[in-house]
Design an enzyme around this catalytic site. Structure first.
Site, PDB file in Angstrom:
ATOM      1  N   CYS A  53       0.840  -1.194   0.000  1.00  0.00           N
ATOM      2  CA  CYS A  53       0.000   0.000   0.000  1.00  0.00           C
ATOM      3  C   CYS A  53       0.875   1.244   0.000  1.00  0.00           C
ATOM      4  O   CYS A  53       1.984   1.250   0.537  1.00  0.00           O
ATOM      5  CB  CYS A  53      -0.902  -0.023   1.233  1.00  0.00           C
ATOM      6  SG  CYS A  53      -1.913   1.445   1.480  1.00  0.00           S
ATOM      7  N   HIS A  59      -8.449  -4.104   1.795  1.00  0.00           N
ATOM      8  CA  HIS A  59      -7.440  -3.354   2.552  1.00  0.00           C
ATOM      9  C   HIS A  59      -7.663  -1.847   2.415  1.00  0.00           C
ATOM     10  O   HIS A  59      -7.710  -1.112   3.414  1.00  0.00           O
ATOM     11  CB  HIS A  59      -6.051  -3.737   2.048  1.00  0.00           C
ATOM     12  CG  HIS A  59      -4.937  -2.935   2.652  1.00  0.00           C
ATOM     13  ND1 HIS A  59      -4.141  -3.411   3.673  1.00  0.00           N
ATOM     14  CD2 HIS A  59      -4.474  -1.678   2.383  1.00  0.00           C
ATOM     15  CE1 HIS A  59      -3.250  -2.492   4.004  1.00  0.00           C
ATOM     16  NE2 HIS A  59      -3.434  -1.425   3.226  1.00  0.00           N
ATOM     17  N   GLU A  60      -7.795  -1.368   1.187  1.00  0.00           N
ATOM     18  CA  GLU A  60      -7.896   0.079   0.972  1.00  0.00           C
ATOM     19  C   GLU A  60      -9.187   0.653   1.536  1.00  0.00           C
ATOM     20  O   GLU A  60      -9.203   1.775   2.055  1.00  0.00           O
ATOM     21  CB  GLU A  60      -7.773   0.395  -0.520  1.00  0.00           C
ATOM     22  CG  GLU A  60      -6.435   0.007  -1.138  1.00  0.00           C
ATOM     23  CD  GLU A  60      -5.249   0.630  -0.433  1.00  0.00           C
ATOM     24  OE1 GLU A  60      -5.409   1.705   0.189  1.00  0.00           O
ATOM     25  OE2 GLU A  60      -4.157   0.037  -0.477  1.00  0.00           O
ATOM     26  N   HIS A  81      -8.790   1.750   5.001  1.00  0.00           N
ATOM     27  CA  HIS A  81      -8.270   3.111   5.151  1.00  0.00           C
ATOM     28  C   HIS A  81      -9.389   4.134   4.956  1.00  0.00           C
ATOM     29  O   HIS A  81      -9.475   5.126   5.691  1.00  0.00           O
ATOM     30  CB  HIS A  81      -7.176   3.370   4.119  1.00  0.00           C
ATOM     31  CG  HIS A  81      -5.899   2.630   4.381  1.00  0.00           C
ATOM     32  ND1 HIS A  81      -5.334   2.532   5.627  1.00  0.00           N
ATOM     33  CD2 HIS A  81      -5.063   1.963   3.531  1.00  0.00           C
ATOM     34  CE1 HIS A  81      -4.208   1.840   5.550  1.00  0.00           C
ATOM     35  NE2 HIS A  81      -4.030   1.470   4.298  1.00  0.00           N
ATOM     36  N   HIS A 105      -2.538   1.069   9.237  1.00  0.00           N
ATOM     37  CA  HIS A 105      -1.935  -0.244   9.044  1.00  0.00           C
ATOM     38  C   HIS A 105      -1.805  -0.982  10.371  1.00  0.00           C
ATOM     39  O   HIS A 105      -1.710  -0.371  11.436  1.00  0.00           O
ATOM     40  CB  HIS A 105      -0.571  -0.111   8.370  1.00  0.00           C
ATOM     41  CG  HIS A 105      -0.664   0.191   6.914  1.00  0.00           C
ATOM     42  ND1 HIS A 105       0.288   0.910   6.215  1.00  0.00           N
ATOM     43  CD2 HIS A 105      -1.618  -0.123   6.003  1.00  0.00           C
ATOM     44  CE1 HIS A 105      -0.070   1.020   4.955  1.00  0.00           C
ATOM     45  NE2 HIS A 105      -1.228   0.407   4.805  1.00  0.00           N
TER      46      HIS A 105
END
Length: 615
Positions: free
Chosen positions: A145, A287-288, A291, A297
């Site tokens: 990332c 994952h993104e 955010h 993280h």
């Protein structure tokens, strides 16, 4: 005095740092000569609540690189200066080291540098040696990332929890999203990409009670804009081509870019691949989106929020967040009710894992054999093929694999569908807003993902006579119109104008080779049109209204992992229509369809006018 003289060249500094007799004190001595500067390098402030990539100034690289030389393993071969400089820049970019400046750079003690390397190794799951050893350098070169791993100085302290929080959350519980652009390189179709992104959002919705609603960005400003881009794309995180940084997302906030999620279009995005040639889009998207919801993280071994790419995570229909990620999300948005009878405000696109034991099937509604065909309805819903039969349905993943050989219950999945509805006669996903329309008898129901919206509505809204029902419904991407088939006739509906097109119904024989009264019609992810009837299907190539020469074919072997028949089945072909002049009809239809076509294709219309006719 450890450093004689008022000015030291880089070569002299390397000699001094490397010499064992240089000084018994630390490098924080105030006697180290300082160079006059106008002030420390300042990074322009950003109003966006997202991490910044802190790039190490060129003048800071030699000093910090030289300071790291003693950290290299004694028995291993020291990496060259370029590798060490790369490591220092990497540690700075991802938040493990503060940016160097000419006034305070000497405050970086060896102990602090070792601590930074240890934190990096902790995130990567490596032995915490504090040395820039070969495994550490190799990890720094892994795809990952774009965002920093450490959010401020507090991130360097070992925590009891592994997850980290950005400190920002969405103040609302219904978030809208839209795809600005699709990948130009990936072999995944836009429909599959949309499905995978929807599932990735549903993973977070399951654990938080948040609702994610896809909208058309032409009519509404979405909270989360998804963009496939290359190199510099007007934010602070330029992509670096294949194999480096994969994607990034911005934390929640009030800025227009807050929540936006960007993917590097120079990566080879895949799904369900069994080899290492590509990056799994679903895994990176999950994952993104973490955010985009406010999570940083994590160093937890199984966390989806680890900064490094970990490969595919499995079937989107069954994937669930690891405990560390659930804990972090619920710190931001609260816990979902543990009452099994309580319904969250929004269910994911895919149901949660089914309980291990299910009640036996009622003799009145036995589980049908999928290989027998004769489906009531077939629909492409966000890249997945749904095949309905009685109160059951099967689902095919975008890869073409069955989600399960056992069908799912109709009312168990489509929440709010009236219990008296036992058969779905037709279904399709409305392209304008992604709503799913289910038809039964002279009525239809509108669903937002799996949740019913409002009461039943009459088919007369689509232009059919009162009391009429349908055999098949599909939206044809060639012109953006929706088609409703009944027997040997069909009607056409304009989704944009929200009204039936005049001049209908028309004869289904205009679709050369299509069976009358089909069970249903759907569009594949590649754009081909498929008519289903009985145990067979007819394929029409993208944009064509003439069945392919190899049609019909058995449904089972092609779609449902069923054994091929022992011999070619005897299929009663529909009556063939004689060729007839259709110049006027063709002209009228082409004039209507051209409004939906790209301007680049308009010059080609005279060349294909003999093949594309009114339907």
């Amino acid at each position: 005095m450890c450093f004689p003289g008022s000015q030291i060249s880089p070569a002299r500094l390397y000699y001094l740092v490397s010499a064992p007799w240089i000084c018994t004190g630390s490098l924080t001595s105030s006697r180290l000569p300082r160079r006059r500067e106008s002030g420390p390098l300042r990074v322009p402030p950003r109003s966006v609540q997202a991490e910044r990539i802190l790039r190490l100034p060129a003048f800071g690289l030699p000093l910090l690189a030289l300071l790291l030389v003693p950290l290299l393993p004694v028995r291993a071969q020291n990496p060259d200066a370029k590798v060490v400089s790369m490591g220092v820049e990497w540690l700075t970019r991802y938040g493990y080291l503060p940016p160097a400046d000419p006034v305070h750079a000497q405050m970086q003690s060896l102990e602090k540098l070792q601590d930074a390397i240890k934190v990096m190794q902790r995130f990567a799951g490596l032995p915490e040696t504090g040395q820039m050893d070969p495994m550490t350098i190799k990890t720094m070169r892994k795809p990952r990332c774009s965002l920093p791993d450490v959010l401020g100085a507090a991130g360097l302290v070992r925590r009891r929890r592994r997850y980290s929080l950005s400190g920002s959350v969405w103040k609302k519980r219904t978030l809208t999203w839209s795809i600005r652009s699709f990948s130009q390189k990936s072999q995944l179709s836009p429909q599959i990409v949309r499905t995978l992104l929807s599932y990735a959002l549903a993973v977070w919705a399951t654990e938080s009670g948040l609702t994610f609603q896809e909208v058309n960005s032409q009519y509404q400003e979405p909270d989360i804009i998804i963009h496939f881009a290359r190199a510099y794309h007007q934010d602070s995180y330029p992509f670096d081509g294949s194999g480096g940084t994969l994607a990034h997302a911005f934390f929640p906030g009030e800025h227009p870019i807050s929540g936006d999620t960007h993917f590097d279009d120079e990566e080879t995005w895949t799904f369900g691949s069994t080899d290492d040639n590509g990056i799994d889009l679903f895994a990176v998207a999950v994952h993104e989106f973490g955010h985009a919801l406010g999570l940083g993280h994590s160093s937890a071994p199984n966390s989806i929020m680890r900064p490094f790419y970990q490969g595919p995570v499995g079937d989107p229909a069954t994937y669930r967040l690891p405990q560390d990620d659930r804990d972090g999300l619920q710190q931001l948005y609260g816990r979902v009710s543990q009452n099994p009878n309580a319904r969250p405000t929004r269910k994911p696109l895919v149901p949660p894992p089914q309980p291990p034991a299910m009640p036996p099937d009622s003799p009145a509604t036995p589980v049908p054999d999928r290989c027998e065909g004769n489906f009531d309805a077939v629909a492409n819903i966000r890249g997945e093929i749904f095949l309905f039969k009685g109160p059951w349905f099967w689902r095919l993943q975008p890869s073409g694999q069955l989600v399960s050989p056992r069908p799912a219950g109709l009312h168990r999945f489509w929440e709010g569908l009236p219990t008296h509805v036992k058969v779905i006669q037709a279904a399709y996903a409305r392209p304008l807003d992604g709503r799913i329309i289910l038809f039964s008898g002279p009525q239809f129901w509108v669903f937002q993902e799996r949740q019913l919206e409002g009461a039943a509505r009459p088919l007369v809204e689509f232009g059919l006579p009162p009391g009429e029902d349908v055999d098949a419904v599909f939206s044809w991407p060639h012109n953006g119109k929706t088609y409703l088939i009944r027997g040997q006739k069909y009607w056409r509906y304009d989704e944009v104008a929200a009204r039936p097109d005049p001049g209908y119904p028309r004869a289904l024989s205009l679709w050369d080779g299509a069976p009358f009264a089909p069970d249903d019609v759907t569009i594949s992810n590649t754009g081909d049109t498929y008519f289903f009837k009985g145990t067979h299907f007819w394929r029409f190539a993208e944009g064509s209204v003439k069945a392919e020469s190899d049609s019909p074919q058995p449904i089972g072997p092609k779609w449902l992992d069923c054994p091929a028949p022992n011999s070619d089945p005897r299929v009663t072909s529909p009556p063939k229509t004689t060729s007839k002049t259709r110049s006027c009809d063709c002209h009228c239809e082409l004039n209507q369809a051209s409004e939906q076509l790209s301007p680049l294709l308009l010059p080609l219309l005279p060349l294909v006018a003999g093949e594309v006719f009114s339907y």
